[in-house]
Design a protein around this motif. Structure first.
Motif, short mmCIF file in Angstrom:
data_model
loop_
_atom_site.label_atom_id
_atom_site.label_comp_id
_atom_site.label_asym_id
_atom_site.label_seq_id
_atom_site.Cartn_x
_atom_site.Cartn_y
_atom_site.Cartn_z
N LYS A 23 0.84 -1.20 0.00
CA LYS A 23 0.00 0.00 0.00
C LYS A 23 0.87 1.25 0.00
O LYS A 23 0.61 2.21 -0.70
N HIS A 71 -7.09 -7.43 -2.65
CA HIS A 71 -6.87 -6.63 -1.45
C HIS A 71 -6.21 -5.27 -1.71
O HIS A 71 -5.69 -4.66 -0.79
N LYS A 74 -5.18 -2.75 7.05
CA LYS A 74 -6.60 -2.90 6.73
C LYS A 74 -7.25 -1.56 6.38
O LYS A 74 -8.07 -1.47 5.48
N SER A 75 -6.88 -0.50 7.13
CA SER A 75 -7.40 0.84 6.82
C SER A 75 -6.95 1.28 5.43
O SER A 75 -7.74 1.81 4.65
N GLU A 87 -6.16 -0.65 3.01
CA GLU A 87 -6.85 -1.47 2.01
C GLU A 87 -8.22 -0.85 1.70
O GLU A 87 -8.60 -0.68 0.55
N LYS A 88 -8.91 -0.46 2.78
CA LYS A 88 -10.22 0.17 2.62
C LYS A 88 -10.09 1.47 1.81
O LYS A 88 -10.90 1.75 0.92
N HIS A 133 -9.68 0.86 -1.80
CA HIS A 133 -10.93 0.37 -2.39
C HIS A 133 -11.93 1.50 -2.65
O HIS A 133 -12.92 1.31 -3.36
N ASN A 134 -11.67 2.67 -2.05
CA ASN A 134 -12.53 3.83 -2.30
C ASN A 134 -11.98 4.71 -3.42
O ASN A 134 -12.57 5.73 -3.75
N GLU A 169 -16.37 -8.60 -6.62
CA GLU A 169 -15.61 -8.61 -5.37
C GLU A 169 -15.00 -10.00 -5.13
O GLU A 169 -15.68 -11.00 -5.29
N LEU A 195 -11.74 7.67 4.38
CA LEU A 195 -12.07 6.48 5.20
C LEU A 195 -13.49 6.57 5.76
O LEU A 195 -14.13 5.55 6.02
#
Ligand code: ZN
Length: 330
Positions: free
Chosen positions: A185, A212, A267-268, A270-271, A274-275, A288, A328
């Motif tokens: 990331k 991911h 994980k944050s 990754e989110k 994804h946005n 997905e 986020l």
């Protein structure tokens, strides 16, 4: 002052060490070596001090190998270390007799021909891989697997650009603990911020839109065996010592990313990816969870990050953090 018994003075005398030339014929060829001699300070005659013969034997060996461009014992040890292979299997894999490498490690000087093979193995993991595959059946499965793994990792490491290596090293140094997922990331955000602020890619590699988030495949290959702290891993040592080619403005980008995106968890991030448009657009047509190897082009990354830079001002920590928080919470 150091003293030794001088045979000429017949008593203990102070002595001095000097570099002296030694002419010697080896395998029919004349050489001039530089060795260390001890001389009586009073009469000037040569004296023998403990250990000097061994020291000079090592010196002569080293200089002879330099003159003839013969692989050194240290280089042979390096081969065993980087390819994770023992002395006997290495002998077999390279097509030598079983006890050849053990003999070399004991000091026997390799022939020019065998020396060239060893040097080639040291220079080229691809050559090592060929030899491993060629002689797979002649060594144990465990030895083969272990060495193949190390060799493949080196091949992958060498396929990564120096720029990318430098970015990875800087991120690991700034953050200390970075999981492979997190590293991916941060590499992506480093590229994005670099395109927005410096108007140039920081490394040539393209990432792919994996499930991911964005992933740089060669980096993935190199680090996939790492658990959660690459910096403790031996493989990190391979890339750590490469020359730093990043400009000041490029280093500033990495620093900025490490101190903003780098403080969030994998994980944050990754989110977050994804946005974002670059990942979303590159995954069009994929549901997905469906694996994809679609490239996220630098053009897509450039357009998106330039746009966000205009909205949030990516030149400062505050601007980037504002962007992360708002994205986020979408
Ligand atoms: Zn003397």
């Amino acid at each position: 002052m150091k003293c030794i018994f001088c045979e000429y003075c017949r008593m203990e005398r102070e002595y001095k060490l000097k570099k002296v030339k030694l002419n010697k014929v080896i395998r029919g060829k004349a050489y001039e070596f530089v060795i260390t001699g001890a001389y009586c300070e009073t009469c000037g005659e040569r004296v023998t001090i403990p250990g000097i013969l061994d020291l000079n034997a090592l010196e002569i060996d080293k200089q002879y190998r330099q003159f003839e461009d013969i692989v050194t014992i240290e280089e042979i040890r390096n081969i065993m270390e980087i390819y994770q292979i023992g002395k006997t299997p290495l002998s077999i894999v390279l097509g030598f007799g079983e006890i050849t490498i053990p003999r070399y490690l004991d000091g026997q000087v390799p022939s020019k021909q065998y020396s060239e093979i060893l040097k080639k193995a040291l220079r080229s993991p691809k050559y090592m891989k060929e030899k491993l595959l060629e002689n797979k059946e002649k060594i144990t499965t465990a030895a083969f697997k272990k060495s193949m793994k190390a060799t493949d990792e080196l091949i992958h490491a060498l396929s990564i650009s120096t720029q990318m290596m430098n970015v990875i090293c800087m991120i690991l140094e700034e953050l200390g603990e970075v999981s492979p997922l997190m590293l991916q990331k941060l590499l992506y955000y480093t590229q994005g911020v670099s395109l927005a602020l410096n108007h140039e890619p920081i490394f040539e590699e393209d990432c792919q839109a994996w499930v991911h988030g964005p992933v740089y495949p060669t980096v993935y290959q190199l680090f996939k065996g790492f658990s959660f702290n690459p910096i403790d891993d031996q493989r990190y040592a391979i890339i750590k010592n490469i020359q730093n080619v990043l400009s000041v403005s490029q280093q500033n980008v990495v620093h900025l990313v490490a101190n903003t995106f780098g403080i969030y968890g994998a994980k944050s991030l990754e989110k977050l990816t994804h946005n974002e448009k670059p990942w979303l657009l590159s995954r069009q047509g994929y549901d997905e969870g469906i694996p994809s190897q679609e490239v996220i082009t630098k053009d897509l990354i450039n357009a998106y990050f330039l746009d966000m830079h205009r909205q949030y001002d990516f030149t400062c920590v505050e601007g980037i953090n504002k962007y992360i928080n708002e994205s986020l919470n979408k």
